[in-house]
Design a protein around this motif. Structure first.
Motif, PDB file in Angstrom:
ATOM      1  N   GLN A  31      12.047 -59.540 -48.991  1.00 28.26           N
ATOM      2  CA  GLN A  31      10.513 -58.919 -49.004  1.00 28.26           C
ATOM      3  C   GLN A  31       9.404 -59.809 -48.603  1.00 28.26           C
ATOM      4  N   MET A  32       8.762 -59.225 -47.823  1.00 29.22           N
ATOM      5  CA  MET A  32       7.539 -60.181 -47.302  1.00 29.22           C
ATOM      6  C   MET A  32       6.074 -59.435 -47.610  1.00 29.22           C
ATOM      7  N   SER A  33       5.434 -59.998 -48.189  1.00 31.52           N
ATOM      8  CA  SER A  33       4.179 -59.440 -48.850  1.00 31.52           C
ATOM      9  C   SER A  33       2.938 -60.690 -48.522  1.00 31.52           C
ATOM     10  N   ALA A  34       1.718 -59.985 -48.316  1.00 32.03           N
ATOM     11  CA  ALA A  34       0.572 -60.768 -47.811  1.00 32.03           C
ATOM     12  C   ALA A  34      -0.461 -60.584 -49.058  1.00 32.03           C
ATOM     13  N   LEU A  35      -0.881 -61.826 -49.372  1.00 32.01           N
ATOM     14  CA  LEU A  35      -2.277 -61.582 -50.328  1.00 32.01           C
ATOM     15  C   LEU A  35      -3.589 -62.284 -49.514  1.00 32.01           C
ATOM     16  N   VAL A  36      -4.330 -61.192 -49.287  1.00 29.14           N
ATOM     17  CA  VAL A  36      -5.767 -61.662 -48.761  1.00 29.14           C
ATOM     18  C   VAL A  36      -6.840 -61.071 -49.237  1.00 29.14           C
ATOM     19  N   ASP A  37      -8.044 -61.534 -48.794  1.00 28.04           N
ATOM     20  CA  ASP A  37      -9.140 -61.141 -49.422  1.00 28.04           C
ATOM     21  C   ASP A  37      -9.586 -59.679 -49.205  1.00 28.04           C
ATOM     22  N   PHE A  38     -10.114 -59.281 -50.025  1.00 28.19           N
ATOM     23  CA  PHE A  38     -10.537 -57.770 -49.808  1.00 28.19           C
ATOM     24  C   PHE A  38     -11.991 -57.668 -48.962  1.00 28.19           C
ATOM     25  N   ASP A  39     -11.558 -57.829 -47.754  1.00 25.37           N
ATOM     26  CA  ASP A  39     -12.687 -57.885 -46.760  1.00 25.37           C
ATOM     27  C   ASP A  39     -12.174 -57.484 -45.352  1.00 25.37           C
ATOM     28  N   PRO A  40     -13.142 -57.064 -44.570  1.00 28.94           N
ATOM     29  CA  PRO A  40     -12.597 -56.961 -43.117  1.00 28.94           C
ATOM     30  C   PRO A  40     -11.693 -57.833 -42.365  1.00 28.94           C
ATOM     31  N   ASP A  41     -12.051 -59.366 -42.799  1.00 28.42           N
ATOM     32  CA  ASP A  41     -11.456 -60.458 -42.218  1.00 28.42           C
ATOM     33  C   ASP A  41      -9.883 -60.684 -43.019  1.00 28.42           C
ATOM     34  N   GLY A  42      -9.931 -60.290 -43.971  1.00 30.55           N
ATOM     35  CA  GLY A  42      -8.612 -60.337 -44.955  1.00 30.55           C
ATOM     36  C   GLY A  42      -7.613 -59.372 -44.103  1.00 30.55           C
ATOM     37  N   LEU A  43      -8.079 -57.999 -44.062  1.00 27.67           N
ATOM     38  CA  LEU A  43      -7.270 -57.204 -43.368  1.00 27.67           C
ATOM     39  C   LEU A  43      -6.890 -57.616 -41.994  1.00 27.67           C
ATOM     40  N   ALA A  44      -7.944 -57.914 -41.248  1.00 29.34           N
ATOM     41  CA  ALA A  44      -7.550 -58.357 -39.853  1.00 29.34           C
ATOM     42  C   ALA A  44      -6.528 -59.615 -39.722  1.00 29.34           C
ATOM     43  N   ILE A  45      -6.586 -60.682 -40.814  1.00 32.43           N
ATOM     44  CA  ILE A  45      -5.645 -61.520 -40.767  1.00 32.43           C
ATOM     45  C   ILE A  45      -4.308 -61.063 -41.245  1.00 32.43           C
ATOM     46  N   MET A  46      -4.181 -60.107 -42.216  1.00 29.69           N
ATOM     47  CA  MET A  46      -3.001 -59.380 -42.410  1.00 29.69           C
ATOM     48  C   MET A  46      -2.436 -58.623 -41.164  1.00 29.69           C
TER      49      MET A  46
END
Lengths: 458, 313
Positions: A291-306
């Motif tokens: 499994q692969m998961s992503a942990l990113v910031d809760f902000d538009p950039d975080g989502l864009a990075i994911m």
């Protein structure tokens, strides 16, 4: 100025990624550029095997080059010229085990003159001279900046002169090749920017092995060559982390002993470069059960990075342009671990009674800037965030972000009982449980000569 | 003294994503969500059947949706930046009357409110501007008639008093303003709650203004004097929505931790607390009083609309 430049400046969209994609496309048309452009430099300990050429030596070479031009000006010569070794011939490189592609001494040279015979030549000379000057001043000031920084710095000094990022990329590489040094000696530090850690092993063809737990702070993303054997038999989970700080804090936490024994962590420090995406795609191709998961910031950039990890460049996704890149490097199975809106004020994993009063005032909550809001609005228009698109959750979380006008960094999870590391560990246990024994029998060793990666490295 | 409310009915999966807004008329409840459609359910029948769907109202989702007190006009604000005005015909079907585009970027108009008679619409914006628009003209001309400047903090919420005299706005920096629509000037800059204000609501008699948000406290202000007259304390999370009952006796509030509370104004106490699912409670609305007992509706992140009524006796 090209449209990427405008977009980057206005919206901070990941046009660095875009420009890489641009050059990526060219790779397929122009095999000649393949090696130098897309592979990050090998790790520095390999590069430093030829220490004779120091940066003083490079400065001297550059100054010599500049002096010749000045002499030419003083001597009223008709043509000023810079001689470059050309990387255009594949004969100039040879593959060496353990080092990858290395340059040989036999190569052609070419002269770039001013004013030259055509306007293009005059432009090339101007571009080259300006880059030489910028590299020189970076060397004199001894600014060691990352490749991307330098490249982008150089490019954004004169976007109208350089026209596009790949022009800068090419001339910096040409210059390094001419001096017979690596880009790092031009203070263009091009070491892999991504870090990985975890319970995996790479067995090189030369008998050396590289283990993901060798370094306490993670290792630079290794290049998987087609003769290498990658052993992921202990890895049950691949976790992509947006930020280096969080990556490091996880590695230094007591939970890492537990977590690190069965997972692989990767950070590309923001928007992923192609090296990171190639690596992950390689893992996805060869170990589809992990499994692969992503942990990113809760902000538009975080989502864009994911989104860049999952679907590739946003610009391309938005325009729905299928390139060789997008399908090849996408990670459609990537799941979103966090930070999610419901984690802003809750403690979901422990299953305890929610204690909102403690968490609402938690540090790490921030208001959206107007740039954030603009970006979120634009992302809502993306194909993938459409009502009937593949990511309804992203759409809904972007909307929630806008409704609350609130964003949060991953550090907010430190507020969870036991801190971020404990939260990640718990999340992993939950996932592992859900996954069950289904994957136990799947072999988790792959040779780099299998499909996929080799086409890039060759 | 507590009060009993019973769950009357729950409409599940009304929308495929978070329901951000509810608006009620005497016979219908309108809901807006992260999806592009506005759904309208009939509140006169026991199973609250779907009466109409306004397909594709706002492509990127609906963040605010309001109706006028007389129930003939509705307005919706979408993430793409448009505000649409809707009218209801004799047979109860809604149709689009027109839209207000603020000639700005998406999101420049944020919260909206309609006057009781449906003739005016108030809007807040990201840059703190509060505007009032006249809707009485024809489709092509719904002019801006009031333009209030504040200190530039994001106007998260806005409300118009039932008598049409006042506009109130709540801002991200905690400020609360009351503007006098007759003079077009600021009437009161209220001592705020420091943290973002996410809901403001005038009492039906236009005497009190309730304001609440991240401070988790509901502040009551005297509209004429601008004095704060009470603090209603009890919510454990950000307060996202407020609504006064028809008589002004009760105030309904909903918060980010899925809790709805009903406050009795004369005793300034919470008389009941309900939990609606486990997601943020974006909208809590009383249904306009008819012959039946008092009713309210709750909706939010769980995509369902719950209907509650006062227990008899």
């Amino acid at each position: 100025m090209n449209s990427d430049g405008v977009e980057e400046m206005l919206f901070g969209f990941p046009s660095s990624q875009d420009s890489l994609d641009q050059t990526w496309e060219q790779t397929y048309q122009d095999d000649d550029l393949l090696e130098a452009k897309f592979d990050s430099d090998p790790p520095s300990w390999i590069l430093r095997t030829t220490p004779t050429q120091t940066s003083n030596w490079v400065v001297a070479r550059i100054e010599h080059m500049l002096e010749e031009i000045v002499d030419g000006l003083l001597g009223n010569r008709d043509q000023l010229s810079i001689t470059l070794k050309s990387r255009s011939s594949a004969a100039g490189r040879v593959f060496e085990a353990g080092k990858g592609m290395v340059a040989t001494s036999e190569s052609k040279t070419r002269e770039i003159s001013f004013p030259g015979n055509t306007p293009q030549e005059a432009w090339r000379f101007t571009v080259l001279l300006r880059i030489i000057e910028l590299v020189h001043s970076a060397l004199i000031d001894n600014l060691i900046i990352s490749k991307r920084r330098v490249f982008r710095d150089i490019y954004y000094r004169h976007p109208d002169l350089f026209v596009k990022q790949s022009v800068v990329d090419r001339y910096v590489d040409d210059l390094a090749f001419t001096f017979g040094v690596t880009r790092s000696l031009l203070n263009v530090v091009a070491a892999a920017k991504s870090l990985v850690a975890g319970h995996f092993t790479i067995r090189r063809a030369d008998g050396t092995t590289l283990h993901g737990l060798d370094e306490k702070e993670g290792i630079l993303l290794p290049k998987i060559r087609d003769v290498d054997i990658l052993d992921l038999s202990c890895v049950h989970w691949i976790l992509i982390i947006e930020k280096e700080a969080t990556f490091r804090s996880l590695l230094s936490s007591p939970e890492w002993v537990d977590l690190g024994s069965s997972s692989l962590l990767l950070t590309a420090k923001g928007y992923p470069d192609l090296a990171a995406r190639q690596f992950l795609r390689y893992l996805a191709d060869h170990f589809p059960s992990i499994q692969m998961s992503a942990l990113v910031d809760f902000d538009p950039d975080g989502l864009a990075i994911m989104s860049t990890y999952k679907y590739g460049s946003m610009r391309l996704a938005h325009e729905n342009v299928a390139t060789n890149d997008t399908p090849a490097l996408a990670l459609p199975q990537l799941s979103w671990l966090g930070v999610r809106s419901h984690q802003l004020s809750r403690t979901p994993v422990t299953g305890r009674v929610t204690n909102c009063s403690a968490n609402v005032d938690a540090q790490g909550l921030m208001r959206l800037t107007s740039r954030d809001r603009k970006k979120a609005h634009r992302m809502l228009e993306w194909e993938i965030c459409r009502e009937d698109g593949p990511e309804p959750t992203w759409r809904s979380e972007l909307q929630t972000m806008l409704m609350l006008n609130t964003k949060a960094e991953m550090q907010i999870l430190e507020e969870q009982p036991g801190g971020l590391a404990s939260w990640v560990n718990d999340a992993f246990r939950v996932k592992q449980k859900a996954q069950g024994d289904a994957n136990r029998s799947v072999p988790r060793v792959a040779s780099g000569s299998d499909i996929g990666f080799s086409s890039v490295t060759r | 003294m507590s009060k009993q409310y019973l769950t009357l009915h729950t409409l599940d999966a009304v929308h495929p994503s978070d329901i951000f807004a509810l608006a009620a008329t005497k016979t219908q409840i309108l809901s807006g969500s992260g999806s592009s459609s506005i759904r309208i359910h009939d509140t006169t029948q026991p199973d609250f059947p779907l009466a109409q769907t306004l397909e594709g109202a706002h492509k990127l989702g609906v963040h605010h949706l309001v109706t006028s007190r007389e129930g003939k006009t509705a307005a919706s604000a979408g993430f793409e930046g448009k505000v649409k005005i809707w009218m209801v015909s004799e047979d109860g079907t809604w149709f689009e009357k027109g839209d207000i585009v603020d000639q700005h970027n998406p999101g420049d108009i944020w919260a909206i409110a309609l006057s009781a008679d449906g003739n005016y619409l108030a809007s807040s914006s990201i840059d703190g501007k509060i505007n009032v628009w006249s809707l009485t003209f024809n489709k092509d001309c719904m002019p801006k008639i009031r333009d209030y400047e504040t200190k530039g903090s994001f106007g998260l919420c806005v409300n118009l008093s039932a008598d049409g005299k006042f506009t109130a706005s709540g801002h991200e920096n905690g400020s609360v303003f009351i503007f006098n629509n007759d003079t077009g000037r600021l009437a009161h800059s209220l001592p705020g709650l420091v943290q973002p204000i996410r809901a403001v609501a005038f009492s039906p008699a236009s005497k009190l203004l309730a304001a609440a948000g991240d401070a988790r406290v509901i502040a009551l202000y005297d509209v004429n004097s601008g004095e704060q007259v009470a603090n209603l304390v009890g919510h454990g999370a950000w307060v996202l929505t407020l609504d006064w009952s028809d008589t002004g006796e009760y105030l309904l509030s909903g918060s980010h931790d899925s809790k709805a509370k009903i406050w009795r104004i004369d005793s300034k106490s919470c008389v009941t607390t309900h939990t609606h699912g486990d997601r943020p409670l974006w909208a809590a609305r009383w249904l306009p009083k008819t012959t039946r007992s008092e009713m309210f509706a709750l909706a939010g992140g769980n995509q369902a609309i719950g209907f509650y009524r006062e227990a008899a006796g």
